[in-house]
Design an enzyme around this catalytic site. Structure first.
Site: not given
Length: 279
Positions: A132, A145
């Site tokens: 990501s 996360y």
């Protein structure tokens, strides 16, 4: 002979779209996910669907054994499965934090361990890790996360150097904003853990920002990221990283040019603007 691909997180979103495009490109695809029922359309289209739970070692071993027995090799492993669990660090139970790491990092690493002996034996292969842009910067309420994605970036860089002598490539895909279940899960977990208590004001504002930010034309369709994955599979000499999806290049550029405090301020400014548009 068609190359053999094993991909995780294939029941929805980026993974599902990647399976479709890889099959169209002529690859033999083994699609893994916890929810077999969600992959019926992929099976009907010709994918080999596998029950695969990244928190269950036996499940991962069985999936790899199935592919090896049926196909004889694994040319490409696409580690796509993952989710975003949000909430203030103080509020999120460590049990949930550990699960986030189990899915996003440790399960990925274990599956890679299981695939590597066959790739080393054939002295070729490709590991594609879907990370990501959040592996390059943090944001409030995304502590666990982002920690998993920072860790995945480091793991991938180290693994790339380890596997170079065996002819195995390691590639990182860095999606930006994407229309998928990810945003809904992250939004719901943030409100679940931090909508009450000392972080409530900031968490609610950030949840609103996430909700608004994943509307309209900013997030990319999963097909955009899926096409990038196919590009990484097909490249004779792949890049080490592919940046793709909504605002991905813009956010990474801003992270490079701004100081830490400047980037923090940018996030606060975006949050205020989103709050005004929500009002």
């Amino acid at each position: 002979m068609a190359k053999i691909i094993l991909i995780t997180g294939a029941s929805s979103g980026i993974g599902e779209e990647a399976v479709k495009r890889l099959m169209t490109a002529g690859y033999t695809v083994y699609a893994g996910a916890r929810r077999l029922d969600r992959m019926k359309s992929l099976a009907d289209a010709g994918a080999h669907v596998l029950a695969l739970d990244l928190t269950d070692d036996a499940s991962m071993a069985a999936a790899v054994d199935t592919v090896m027995q049926e196909a004889g090799c694994i040319d490409v492993l696409i580690n796509n499965a993952g989710y975003g669990s949000y909430g203030a660090l103080e509020d999120v139970p460590l049990e949930e934090a550990r699960r986030q790491f189990d899915v996003n990092l440790f399960g990925l690493a274990r599956l890679t361990q299981l695939v590597l002996p066959a790739m080393r034996a054939q002295r070729s292969g490709r590991i594609i890790n879907v990370s990501s842009i959040g592996g390059k910067f943090g944001e409030p309420f995304g502590t666990w996360y982002h920690a998993t994605k920072f860790a995945l970036e480091g793991l991938s860089d180290s693994l790339r150097m380890e596997l170079y002598p065996f002819g195995i490539d390691v590639v990182v895909i860095q999606p930006g904003a994407t229309h998928s279940e990810w945003s809904q899960i992250a939004h719901e977990s943030l409100l679940k853990y931090s909508s009450d208590g000392p972080y409530a004001k900031g968490a609610t504002a950030h949840a609103n920002m996430m909700e608004e930010g994943h509307k309209g034309s900013v997030p990319a369709q999963p097909s955009v990221v899926a096409n990038t994955i196919v590009q990484a599979v097909q490249a004779s000499k792949p890049k080490t990283r592919y940046v793709t999806g909504g605002l991905a290049r813009t956010m990474l550029f801003m992270r490079r040019v701004l100081s830490d405090r400047g980037f923090d301020a940018l996030f606060r400014m975006i949050g205020r603007q989103m709050a005004k548009s929500k009002a």
